[in-house]
Design a protein around this motif. Sequence first.
Motif, PDB file in Angstrom:
ATOM      1  N   ASP A   1     -86.137  40.361 -24.454  1.00 23.40           N
ATOM      2  CA  ASP A   1     -85.838  40.140 -25.973  1.00 23.40           C
ATOM      3  C   ASP A   1     -85.794  41.417 -26.680  1.00 23.40           C
ATOM      4  OD1 ASP A   1     -85.365  37.643 -25.406  1.00 23.40           O
ATOM      5  OD2 ASP A   1     -87.387  36.879 -25.902  1.00 23.40           O
ATOM      6  N   LYS A   2     -86.891  42.324 -26.435  1.00 25.81           N
ATOM      7  CA  LYS A   2     -86.931  43.428 -27.247  1.00 25.81           C
ATOM      8  C   LYS A   2     -87.156  44.405 -26.197  1.00 25.81           C
ATOM      9  CE  LYS A   2     -89.708  43.246 -30.904  1.00 25.81           C
ATOM     10  NZ  LYS A   2     -91.089  42.980 -31.457  1.00 25.81           N
ATOM     11  N   ASP A   3     -86.979  45.753 -26.611  1.00 27.31           N
ATOM     12  CA  ASP A   3     -87.460  46.986 -25.603  1.00 27.31           C
ATOM     13  C   ASP A   3     -87.437  48.000 -26.647  1.00 27.31           C
ATOM     14  OD1 ASP A   3     -86.045  47.977 -22.787  1.00 27.31           O
ATOM     15  OD2 ASP A   3     -86.580  49.313 -24.199  1.00 27.31           O
ATOM     16  N   GLU A   4     -88.876  48.640 -26.559  1.00 31.06           N
ATOM     17  CA  GLU A   4     -89.205  49.972 -27.290  1.00 31.06           C
ATOM     18  C   GLU A   4     -89.068  51.117 -26.483  1.00 31.06           C
ATOM     19  OE1 GLU A   4     -93.226  48.886 -28.624  1.00 31.06           O
ATOM     20  OE2 GLU A   4     -92.591  47.558 -29.827  1.00 31.06           O
TER      21      GLU A   4
ATOM     22  N   GLN B   1     -89.131  50.286 -32.645  1.00 31.71           N
ATOM     23  CA  GLN B   1     -89.898  49.442 -32.773  1.00 31.71           C
ATOM     24  C   GLN B   1     -89.931  48.367 -33.980  1.00 31.71           C
ATOM     25  OE1 GLN B   1     -94.288  50.742 -32.957  1.00 31.71           O
ATOM     26  NE2 GLN B   1     -93.298  53.083 -31.885  1.00 31.71           N
ATOM     27  N   THR B   2     -90.396  47.121 -33.881  1.00 28.84           N
ATOM     28  CA  THR B   2     -90.366  46.326 -35.172  1.00 28.84           C
ATOM     29  C   THR B   2     -89.015  45.905 -35.591  1.00 28.84           C
ATOM     30  OG1 THR B   2     -92.689  47.469 -35.759  1.00 28.84           O
ATOM     31  CG2 THR B   2     -91.706  45.934 -37.540  1.00 28.84           C
ATOM     32  N   GLU B   3     -88.329  46.477 -36.620  1.00 31.92           N
ATOM     33  CA  GLU B   3     -87.261  46.055 -37.062  1.00 31.92           C
ATOM     34  C   GLU B   3     -86.002  46.936 -36.511  1.00 31.92           C
ATOM     35  OE1 GLU B   3     -86.006  47.700 -41.215  1.00 31.92           O
ATOM     36  OE2 GLU B   3     -87.911  46.892 -41.512  1.00 31.92           O
ATOM     37  N   LEU B   4     -86.333  48.003 -35.708  1.00 34.22           N
ATOM     38  CA  LEU B   4     -85.371  48.782 -35.028  1.00 34.22           C
ATOM     39  C   LEU B   4     -84.994  48.231 -33.861  1.00 34.22           C
ATOM     40  CD1 LEU B   4     -86.953  52.113 -35.947  1.00 34.22           C
ATOM     41  CD2 LEU B   4     -85.357  51.154 -37.400  1.00 34.22           C
TER      42      LEU B   4
END
Length: 499
Positions: A205-208, A270-273
Motif C-alpha cells: 500500500d505504501k513504500d518508504e 513518507q507520510t503524504e509523499l
Amino acid sequence: MKFNLKKYRISYSLLILTIVLGSCNKDLVEKNKGNFVKSTYFTSPSQARTFVNGIYQKLYMFQNGDAYGESPFITIELFAGHATSLGQSVNNGNVIKNVTDAVNPGFETVWSNSYTAISNANIALESIAPIVMPDADKKKLLGEAYFLRAFFYYHLVRLYGDVPLITTPVTISSPDLYPSRTAAAAVYDQIISDLKAAETSGLPDKDETGHVSLGAVRTLLASVYLTTAGFPLNKTENYALAAAEVAPVLTSYSLFTDYAFLHDNAHKNQTELIFQSNYLVGVATNAIPQLTIPFNLLVGAYGDHLGAMIPTDAFFKSYEAGDLRTEERQFYFSSYPKDKDPGTIIQFGEHALYKYFHVESALGSGISDENWTFLRLPEAMLIYAEATNEVSGPTQASYDQINLIRTRAHLDPLKNLTKDQFRIAIWKERYHELAYENKAYFDIQRTHKIYDVINNTFGDATTTKNEQNVTMKAQYYLWPIPQREISTNTKLTQNPDWN
C-alpha cells in the motif's frame, strides 16, 4: 556566472548508475553494469531487480538543469503562465511569451528520455517473466515496470498528444524502429491497462524506500481518469472511476504537520509523499534549489543562483488572506541570511519558492539531493473532491478532503456551495496547494481554463490574458514534436501551428 555542469550531470546510460533504494535513501549504491547483453543478462532475481531500478533513473531528466536555468520541470511550469524566469534563458523567455519553437531542447529531453524509459520497461516486461524466482517477487517487479511505462506514456500523451505507442522491445529490424503516431485515445487505453496490471501485482500500500507502491498506482490511475474525463477525450463517465480509484489512498496516507517536511531529507518518501524521484549525495544530485532561488543573490552555499522559476507577484497575492502557505518560509520566502554571513539578511524584492529550498545543502556543501515529488496526498484528495463533485455535486466526503487541506493552511472550511462554486473552489485549491508542482499546465489542458489570478476567477484559456499580459495560443495546448525527431523519422507529423 559559471554553472558547474559536471557537478550536476546525471548519466542516462543504461545501468551505468544503479540505484538500490532503501529507507531514507541510505542504501543507494553505485555499481558498474557495463557490457550489458540482453540475451545473457536476465538470469537471476538480482539482475531483474537491478534492471528495473535502472528505469527509475529516467525520472531524473525532469529536474536536470543547465547554466541558463532550463529544465523540463521548469519548462512545464512556464507553460502555465504564473512564473517569471531568468532573462538570459532565451528558451524560457520564449515559452513565457508564447513564441517558442520545436527546437527548444526541453522538448527533445522529455521525448527521448521518456522513450528510453519505455524501451527499458518493455525489455523488463518481456525478459523478467521467464526468470525462476518467487512468484510474489516477480509480480512486484513487473508491477513496477508496468507503472513506470504508464508514467512516462502519461507525460508523453499529455504533452505531445498522439504519440507512437510501442509495447514490445525494438530491434534494428523492427517496424517500430521508425514508428507512426498513435491516437491519444489508444495511448490512454494502454496507460490504463498498464496501471490496472500494476494494481494487481501485489505492491505494498505504501513504500518508504522510493519504489512504486499501490498508493502511487491508484493515485496515478485516478489522475488519468480525471484527465480523460476532460479535454480532449471528454469521457465524463471517468469522473466516477477517478473517485472510486483514489478513495483507498485517502486513508493510507496523512498530511504533514509542517510544510518544511515536503522538502527536507528526513521525511523523504513518507507520510503524504506518495511518489518521488530519489536523490543522494555521491550518487545522484540535482540543481532544484539553485534553479528556484532569486538570480545572483548569495542565498545558501550554492555556486549558482539561477532564478529560473520565480512566482509572479500576482499569483502570490491570489491566496486568501491569512493563508499559512504565504507566510515567510512556508511555501514562499522573500529574504534569507547571506551565505557565510548570517547576520546579513538578503531581501529578494520578490517571493521565491521556499517549498523547493533545501536547507541541508544550503547550509552545507551546496550539493543538493533534494527529492522531487511527482505525487502527494493533497493531489489525491483534490482528485477525489473534484471527481465526486462532477458526479453528484458537493458531498460531505468531498468537503472533508478539501477542508483538511484548508485547515492545515489556517483557512476556514468550505460549505454550502453549489456544484459550480465547488468546482471553482477545488480548481483554486489545486493551484494554491500544488503550486509549481507541474500540475497547472495539465489542468489547463484538461479544462481549457486558466486561473485569472488578478480577477480571482477562471477564464477561457485562449482568450484570457494572464498576469504577464500574455494570451495563450491554442497551439500551446500541446508541445511540438521535437524537430530532430521529425527530421529523423519521416512518419512523424507535427502538431498544429508548430511548423
